[in-house]
Design a protein around this motif. Sequence first.
Motif, PDB file in Angstrom:
ATOM      1  N   ASN A  95      -9.488   9.257   3.414  1.00 12.56           N
ATOM      2  CA  ASN A  95      -8.544  10.370   3.364  1.00 12.56           C
ATOM      3  C   ASN A  95      -7.112   9.882   3.187  1.00 12.56           C
ATOM      4  O   ASN A  95      -6.168  10.564   3.510  1.00 12.56           O
ATOM      5  CB  ASN A  95      -8.660  11.241   4.618  1.00 12.56           C
ATOM      6  N   SER A  96      -6.969   8.699   2.641  1.00 15.07           N
ATOM      7  CA  SER A  96      -5.631   8.121   2.495  1.00 15.07           C
ATOM      8  C   SER A  96      -4.781   8.905   1.498  1.00 15.07           C
ATOM      9  O   SER A  96      -3.570   8.988   1.657  1.00 15.07           O
ATOM     10  CB  SER A  96      -5.729   6.660   2.072  1.00 15.07           C
ATOM     11  N   GLN A  97      -5.407   9.512   0.492  1.00 15.71           N
ATOM     12  CA  GLN A  97      -4.628  10.265  -0.485  1.00 15.71           C
ATOM     13  C   GLN A  97      -3.996  11.498   0.150  1.00 15.71           C
ATOM     14  O   GLN A  97      -2.837  11.814  -0.109  1.00 15.71           O
ATOM     15  CB  GLN A  97      -5.494  10.673  -1.670  1.00 15.71           C
ATOM     16  N   GLU A  98      -4.712  12.185   1.013  1.00 15.29           N
ATOM     17  CA  GLU A  98      -4.163  13.366   1.677  1.00 15.29           C
ATOM     18  C   GLU A  98      -3.018  12.982   2.610  1.00 15.29           C
ATOM     19  O   GLU A  98      -2.006  13.665   2.676  1.00 15.29           O
ATOM     20  CB  GLU A  98      -5.256  14.100   2.453  1.00 15.29           C
ATOM     21  N   ILE A  99      -3.159  11.870   3.307  1.00 14.51           N
ATOM     22  CA  ILE A  99      -2.088  11.409   4.194  1.00 14.51           C
ATOM     23  C   ILE A  99      -0.854  11.021   3.371  1.00 14.51           C
ATOM     24  O   ILE A  99       0.274  11.351   3.737  1.00 14.51           O
ATOM     25  CB  ILE A  99      -2.578  10.242   5.068  1.00 14.51           C
ATOM     26  N   ALA A 100      -1.075  10.348   2.243  1.00 13.95           N
ATOM     27  CA  ALA A 100       0.056   9.974   1.388  1.00 13.95           C
ATOM     28  C   ALA A 100       0.757  11.219   0.841  1.00 13.95           C
ATOM     29  O   ALA A 100       1.990  11.255   0.763  1.00 13.95           O
ATOM     30  CB  ALA A 100      -0.424   9.086   0.249  1.00 13.95           C
ATOM     31  N   LEU A 101       0.000  12.247   0.476  1.00 15.31           N
ATOM     32  CA  LEU A 101       0.610  13.494   0.000  1.00 15.31           C
ATOM     33  C   LEU A 101       1.426  14.165   1.108  1.00 15.31           C
ATOM     34  O   LEU A 101       2.505  14.697   0.853  1.00 15.31           O
ATOM     35  CB  LEU A 101      -0.464  14.449  -0.517  1.00 15.31           C
ATOM     36  N   GLN A 102       0.915  14.141   2.342  1.00 15.20           N
ATOM     37  CA  GLN A 102       1.651  14.736   3.460  1.00 15.20           C
ATOM     38  C   GLN A 102       2.951  13.977   3.715  1.00 15.20           C
ATOM     39  O   GLN A 102       3.987  14.587   3.987  1.00 15.20           O
ATOM     40  CB  GLN A 102       0.781  14.755   4.723  1.00 15.20           C
ATOM     41  N   ILE A 103       2.905  12.650   3.587  1.00 17.12           N
ATOM     42  CA  ILE A 103       4.124  11.857   3.763  1.00 17.12           C
ATOM     43  C   ILE A 103       5.118  12.178   2.654  1.00 17.12           C
ATOM     44  O   ILE A 103       6.326  12.259   2.895  1.00 17.12           O
ATOM     45  CB  ILE A 103       3.792  10.355   3.810  1.00 17.12           C
ATOM     46  N   ALA A 104       4.624  12.398   1.423  1.00 16.25           N
ATOM     47  CA  ALA A 104       5.530  12.755   0.326  1.00 16.25           C
ATOM     48  C   ALA A 104       6.132  14.138   0.549  1.00 16.25           C
ATOM     49  O   ALA A 104       7.287  14.374   0.199  1.00 16.25           O
ATOM     50  CB  ALA A 104       4.781  12.717  -1.005  1.00 16.25           C
ATOM     51  N   ARG A 105       5.349  15.048   1.158  1.00 18.33           N
ATOM     52  CA  ARG A 105       5.874  16.399   1.425  1.00 18.33           C
ATOM     53  C   ARG A 105       6.914  16.384   2.541  1.00 18.33           C
ATOM     54  O   ARG A 105       7.940  17.047   2.458  1.00 18.33           O
ATOM     55  CB  ARG A 105       4.721  17.328   1.822  1.00 18.33           C
ATOM     56  N   ARG A 106       6.627  15.664   3.601  1.00 19.60           N
ATOM     57  CA  ARG A 106       7.498  15.620   4.775  1.00 19.60           C
ATOM     58  C   ARG A 106       7.711  14.170   5.210  1.00 19.60           C
ATOM     59  O   ARG A 106       7.064  13.675   6.126  1.00 19.60           O
ATOM     60  CB  ARG A 106       6.902  16.428   5.937  1.00 19.60           C
ATOM     61  N   PRO A 107       8.665  13.456   4.573  1.00 22.15           N
ATOM     62  CA  PRO A 107       8.861  12.031   4.861  1.00 22.15           C
ATOM     63  C   PRO A 107       9.766  11.741   6.060  1.00 22.15           C
ATOM     64  O   PRO A 107      10.139  10.594   6.278  1.00 22.15           O
ATOM     65  CB  PRO A 107       9.498  11.512   3.571  1.00 22.15           C
ATOM     66  N   GLY A 108      10.115  12.736   6.845  1.00 19.02           N
ATOM     67  CA  GLY A 108      11.089  12.539   7.921  1.00 19.02           C
ATOM     68  C   GLY A 108      10.688  11.490   8.932  1.00 19.02           C
ATOM     69  O   GLY A 108      11.444  10.549   9.208  1.00 19.02           O
ATOM     70  N   PRO A 173      13.987  20.948   6.934  1.00 22.08           N
ATOM     71  CA  PRO A 173      13.161  20.572   5.786  1.00 22.08           C
ATOM     72  C   PRO A 173      13.444  21.385   4.521  1.00 22.08           C
ATOM     73  O   PRO A 173      13.374  20.846   3.415  1.00 22.08           O
ATOM     74  CB  PRO A 173      11.731  20.790   6.267  1.00 22.08           C
ATOM     75  N   GLU A 174      13.797  22.670   4.691  1.00 18.90           N
ATOM     76  CA  GLU A 174      14.065  23.488   3.504  1.00 18.90           C
ATOM     77  C   GLU A 174      15.320  22.992   2.782  1.00 18.90           C
ATOM     78  O   GLU A 174      15.351  22.874   1.563  1.00 18.90           O
ATOM     79  CB  GLU A 174      14.235  24.970   3.880  1.00 18.90           C
ATOM     80  N   ARG A 175      16.356  22.718   3.554  1.00 19.45           N
ATOM     81  CA  ARG A 175      17.597  22.216   2.971  1.00 19.45           C
ATOM     82  C   ARG A 175      17.383  20.842   2.334  1.00 19.45           C
ATOM     83  O   ARG A 175      17.932  20.544   1.281  1.00 19.45           O
ATOM     84  CB  ARG A 175      18.677  22.153   4.067  1.00 19.45           C
ATOM     85  N   PHE A 176      16.570  20.008   2.976  1.00 23.37           N
ATOM     86  CA  PHE A 176      16.237  18.683   2.438  1.00 23.37           C
ATOM     87  C   PHE A 176      15.567  18.826   1.068  1.00 23.37           C
ATOM     88  O   PHE A 176      15.900  18.106   0.130  1.00 23.37           O
ATOM     89  CB  PHE A 176      15.319  17.941   3.413  1.00 23.37           C
ATOM     90  N   ASP A 177      14.638  19.772   0.953  1.00 22.91           N
ATOM     91  CA  ASP A 177      13.958  20.000  -0.323  1.00 22.91           C
ATOM     92  C   ASP A 177      14.929  20.499  -1.382  1.00 22.91           C
ATOM     93  O   ASP A 177      14.836  20.113  -2.547  1.00 22.91           O
ATOM     94  CB  ASP A 177      12.805  20.999  -0.160  1.00 22.91           C
ATOM     95  N   GLU A 178      15.872  21.358  -0.983  1.00 22.04           N
ATOM     96  CA  GLU A 178      16.863  21.861  -1.938  1.00 22.04           C
ATOM     97  C   GLU A 178      17.748  20.740  -2.488  1.00 22.04           C
ATOM     98  O   GLU A 178      18.130  20.767  -3.649  1.00 22.04           O
ATOM     99  CB  GLU A 178      17.756  22.905  -1.278  1.00 22.04           C
ATOM    100  N   LEU A 179      18.056  19.766  -1.639  1.00 17.55           N
ATOM    101  CA  LEU A 179      18.954  18.681  -2.039  1.00 17.55           C
ATOM    102  C   LEU A 179      18.235  17.551  -2.767  1.00 17.55           C
ATOM    103  O   LEU A 179      18.844  16.533  -3.064  1.00 17.55           O
ATOM    104  CB  LEU A 179      19.678  18.119  -0.815  1.00 17.55           C
ATOM    105  N   GLY A 180      16.966  17.706  -3.038  1.00 16.13           N
ATOM    106  CA  GLY A 180      16.268  16.680  -3.810  1.00 16.13           C
ATOM    107  C   GLY A 180      15.033  16.124  -3.158  1.00 16.13           C
ATOM    108  O   GLY A 180      14.414  15.216  -3.706  1.00 16.13           O
ATOM    109  N   GLY A 181      14.655  16.615  -2.013  1.00 15.43           N
ATOM    110  CA  GLY A 181      13.467  16.124  -1.340  1.00 15.43           C
ATOM    111  C   GLY A 181      12.183  16.420  -2.090  1.00 15.43           C
ATOM    112  O   GLY A 181      11.192  15.709  -1.950  1.00 15.43           O
TER     113      GLY A 181
END
Length: 191
Positions: A95-108, A173-181
Amino acid sequence: MKTIEIILIALALLFAFIGYQFSIPILLHAGVGCFGLAMIVIGWQAIFTRHMVLRGRRRGPRQTYTGVPAIFQGIQFNFIGLFLIGMAFMMYFNNSQEIALQIARRPGLPLVVLGGICLMQAMITFSGPEEYKQGSQGLVVVNLLTARVLPGLILVIVGVGLSLVGLFEIVSPERFDELGGQFLEEVYAMR
């Protein structure tokens, strides 16, 4: 503790080699996990003894850390060991791909952890190994500036930057995504 370290490293190499050569994935994952355990044992030994010696390849120069720098080195070895064990489990359960996708979505959180590791390494670099404090006064000053202060400052800047970006992502997180996250998600989706 040296015996446990040697046994775990030998098992890690043996399992990984057999797993790779004979296409037995569980042995390869067990080898990675054993190597992670060896790293944790080395880390705890550095924390408890407050002494750590790192050697270069083929009997190269050694670096001796004592006190707080040795404790920080031990903590870093524990992080690396936990990472390797986690990676072995992710490879085993596939399940490493799903974990990597979650890290890409929320890298905080990973950014904060990496920032903390950079700051720990900065403290280790500022204090320097015992060998850098020996020799003529001119050599000690040159080592202080080139091998301790400059790299330490760079690590502090990188560590603080990663931590601040990670905290910003966690808090907003929303503001982070707006600024390029979202860039991470878009790059990751292209692969």
